[in-house]
Motif scaffolding. Structure first.
Motif, mmCIF file in Angstrom:
data_model
loop_
_atom_site.group_PDB
_atom_site.id
_atom_site.type_symbol
_atom_site.label_atom_id
_atom_site.label_comp_id
_atom_site.label_asym_id
_atom_site.label_seq_id
_atom_site.Cartn_x
_atom_site.Cartn_y
_atom_site.Cartn_z
ATOM 1 N N TRP A 1 28.699 45.087 -6.892
ATOM 2 C CA TRP A 1 28.666 46.198 -7.117
ATOM 3 C C TRP A 1 28.207 47.046 -6.024
ATOM 4 C CZ3 TRP A 1 24.229 49.494 -9.152
ATOM 5 C CH2 TRP A 1 24.698 50.781 -9.649
ATOM 6 N N ILE A 2 28.997 48.245 -5.392
ATOM 7 C CA ILE A 2 28.436 49.079 -4.617
ATOM 8 C C ILE A 2 28.666 50.452 -5.403
ATOM 9 C CG2 ILE A 2 29.131 50.450 -2.420
ATOM 10 C CD1 ILE A 2 30.705 47.829 -1.651
ATOM 11 N N PRO A 3 27.250 50.998 -5.510
ATOM 12 C CA PRO A 3 27.084 52.031 -6.307
ATOM 13 C C PRO A 3 27.807 53.508 -5.616
ATOM 14 C CG PRO A 3 24.952 51.080 -5.821
ATOM 15 C CD PRO A 3 25.819 50.471 -4.812
ATOM 16 N N LEU A 4 27.759 53.571 -4.310
ATOM 17 C CA LEU A 4 28.387 54.729 -3.688
ATOM 18 C C LEU A 4 29.344 54.214 -2.386
ATOM 19 C CD1 LEU A 4 28.679 57.784 -3.041
ATOM 20 C CD2 LEU A 4 26.477 57.621 -1.496
ATOM 21 N N ARG A 5 30.788 54.618 -2.731
ATOM 22 C CA ARG A 5 31.561 54.219 -1.765
ATOM 23 C C ARG A 5 31.660 55.694 -1.063
ATOM 24 N NH1 ARG A 5 37.010 52.282 -3.430
ATOM 25 N NH2 ARG A 5 36.850 51.031 -1.287
ATOM 26 N N TYR A 6 31.680 55.368 0.370
ATOM 27 C CA TYR A 6 31.898 56.742 1.162
ATOM 28 C C TYR A 6 32.812 56.407 2.097
ATOM 29 C CZ TYR A 6 30.019 59.420 5.315
ATOM 30 O OH TYR A 6 30.010 60.195 6.425
ATOM 31 N N LEU A 7 33.994 57.427 1.748
ATOM 32 C CA LEU A 7 35.252 57.073 2.639
ATOM 33 C C LEU A 7 35.290 58.586 3.705
ATOM 34 C CD1 LEU A 7 37.315 55.643 0.026
ATOM 35 C CD2 LEU A 7 35.769 54.260 1.765
ATOM 36 N N ALA A 8 35.150 58.307 5.073
ATOM 37 C CA ALA A 8 35.091 59.258 5.816
ATOM 38 C C ALA A 8 36.495 59.519 6.539
ATOM 39 C CB ALA A 8 34.249 59.182 6.997
ATOM 40 N N ARG A 9 37.424 59.576 5.686
ATOM 41 C CA ARG A 9 38.875 59.631 6.151
ATOM 42 C C ARG A 9 39.806 60.554 4.900
ATOM 43 N NH1 ARG A 9 42.968 54.762 4.632
ATOM 44 N NH2 ARG A 9 44.179 56.649 4.331
ATOM 45 N N SER A 10 41.062 60.702 5.560
ATOM 46 C CA SER A 10 41.766 61.702 4.678
ATOM 47 C C SER A 10 42.668 60.772 3.865
ATOM 48 C CB SER A 10 42.836 62.463 5.552
ATOM 49 O OG SER A 10 41.784 63.395 6.555
ATOM 50 N N TYR A 11 43.108 61.486 2.773
ATOM 51 C CA TYR A 11 44.207 60.825 1.851
ATOM 52 C C TYR A 11 45.054 61.909 1.292
ATOM 53 C CZ TYR A 11 41.233 56.500 1.363
ATOM 54 O OH TYR A 11 40.384 55.632 1.594
#
Length: 457
Positions: free
Chosen positions: A330-340
């Motif tokens: 389990w990863i509590p916070l997924r932080y994605l520094a990219r565009s969707y």
């Protein structure tokens, strides 16, 4: 009304840029009137260009100019984004005042105004957008244009005591009042500008929304911008949205999704949001492994030092939260520094239990409205919204929070996750009705209706 003439720093010359926001409203009016859109080409050159790039698409004419490297550095990076942007977002501590950059900012406004004026005819109506062109109304007058000219500010307008910290504040205010109509995102922004004109410039406010100052009379009003609700519902149920929802669902494994989507900008309150997420997991160990937070934050203005520092701070905060609370599965916070894409984001919103929209200061924040329209009426998620977003004036059925209070934001996340279905549906229906009624067309029509009285008969 004759042709609508739009002026903005970047245009919708690329058809892919016409999917939402400003482009939707302006594009439809430009097509309907055979209008013209002026702006920056996106290209940088060594010397001030003598000509422009001109082409037509679906009956709309685009007139684009390159910027020199010096113009881009001084007009765009320095004055627009290191002076206007931080001050208008209440961050005097981040402002870097530069009188030489202001001269270039003024010169670019005048250069583009001259370019526009050469192509205007008396029946045209000009609509200028955003903080890059605060001086454009006055520059157009100097270029000989006397017709109706409206301006809409997409970012907040600060209180008078903050605005007056800008050394050129009086010059900017006088230039703004050359516009026939000045529009703001919220009543708070409108009131801030009116108070400045009355208290510091001797202006006289009239009951009909006009204000007399600097020897002229202009109309100032709040026009909260909306979205294309039906278009976003369609995007949320597109094949691309379905695939995005399926991909993240595999990761979630039945956990509740809390989602935030913001440009990586200090105005968005991302460090404070991360701290609130950490506080939430501190306060609710019983929810460990049952809730996953995903924050999408594509970098913006990466050449500006403050943004580089923000990126580092977010990296560190996310690492600490996951180190303190995460587990093998389990990863509590997924932080994605990219565009969707718009459709991918709509798919994530559709399955999210909570939408976090907690900027420290925002003109409007359309993510709040998009989150609402993506929801399933039978089981809607809950919007947690900053009191400092312009959207909060319209969207009172959200859970309104102070983004500086991490304990209250953490409590709001928990309240949203545990809210009974009936309450979620009641809040969602009221929010949906507002977003549908006060959509992008409503915004455009209200502004242009007020600008029409300035059009000569």
């Amino acid at each position: 009304m004759g042709r609508l003439i739009a002026i903005s720093n970047r245009t919708a010359a690329d058809p892919k840029a016409r999917a939402g926001g400003l482009a939707v409203a302006v594009w439809e009016s430009l097509k309907a009137t055979g209008g013209c859109w002026f702006g920056w080409s996106g290209e940088l050159v060594d010397e001030i260009p003598r000509g422009t790039s001109v082409y037509r698409d679906e009956g709309v004419e685009f007139v684009l100019t390159d910027l020199t490297h010096d113009e881009h550095e001084s007009y765009y990076l320095t004055y627009a984004n290191r002076v206007i942007w931080p001050v208008f977002h209440y961050r005097l501590d981040l402002a870097s005042f530069d009188s030489e950059a202001f001269k270039v900012y003024s010169a670019v406004n005048q250069r583009l105004a001259n370019m526009v004026a050469d192509r205007l005819v008396p029946t045209d109506t000009v609509w200028v957008h955003d903080y890059h062109f605060l001086l454009m109304g006055d520059a157009l007058r100097h270029a000989g244009w006397e017709g109706p000219t409206g301006f809409f500010l997409h970012i907040p307008f600060p209180p008078p005591e903050m605005f007056s910290a800008i050394p050129e504040h009086h010059w900017i205010a006088r230039a703004l009042c050359a516009y026939s109509v000045i529009g703001f995102q919220s009543e708070r922004d409108r009131a801030n500008f009116e108070r400045y004109l009355v208290d510091q410039c001797g202006g006289e406010a009239h009951e009909d929304g006009r204000i007399s100052v600097f020897g002229t009379t202009t109309r100032i009003a709040a026009y909260p911008i909306g979205i294309d609700p039906a278009g976003f519902v369609e995007a949320a149920h597109s094949p691309v949205a379905d695939r995005a929802a399926e991909r993240i669902s595999r990761f979630l494994g039945g956990r509740e999704l809390v989602v935030g989507v913001d440009r990586m900008d200090y105005s968005k309150g991302l460090p404070q949001r991360f701290e609130a997420v950490g506080q939430f997991f501190d306060d609710h160990p019983d929810l460990h492994g049952k809730v996953s937070v995903t924050q999408i934050a594509p970098p913006s203005r990466s050449k500006v030092e403050e943004y580089q520092e923000l990126r580092l701070e977010l990296d560190q905060l996310a690492g600490r939260i996951n180190g303190d609370h995460g587990d093998l599965d389990w990863i509590p916070l997924r932080y994605l520094a990219r565009s969707y894409s718009r459709e991918e984001l709509a798919g994530l919103f559709r399955i999210a239990r909570v939408g976090l929209v907690t900027p420290l200061r925002d003109g409007m924040n359309l993510v709040a409205k998009e989150f609402v329209m993506a929801q399933d009426e039978s089981d809607p998620g809950v919007l947690v919204l900053s009191q400092f977003a312009g959207a909060a004036e319209q969207m009172q059925e959200a859970l309104i929070v102070n983004p500086h209070d991490r304990h209250k934001v953490a409590d709001a996340i928990h309240q949203a996750l545990t809210m009974p279905l009936e309450e979620r549906q009641t809040r969602w229906r009221k929010l949906r009705d507002i977003v549908v009624k006060q959509d992008i067309a409503w915004w455009r029509n209200n502004f242009l209706r007020d600008l029409e009285p300035a059009i000569p008969a």
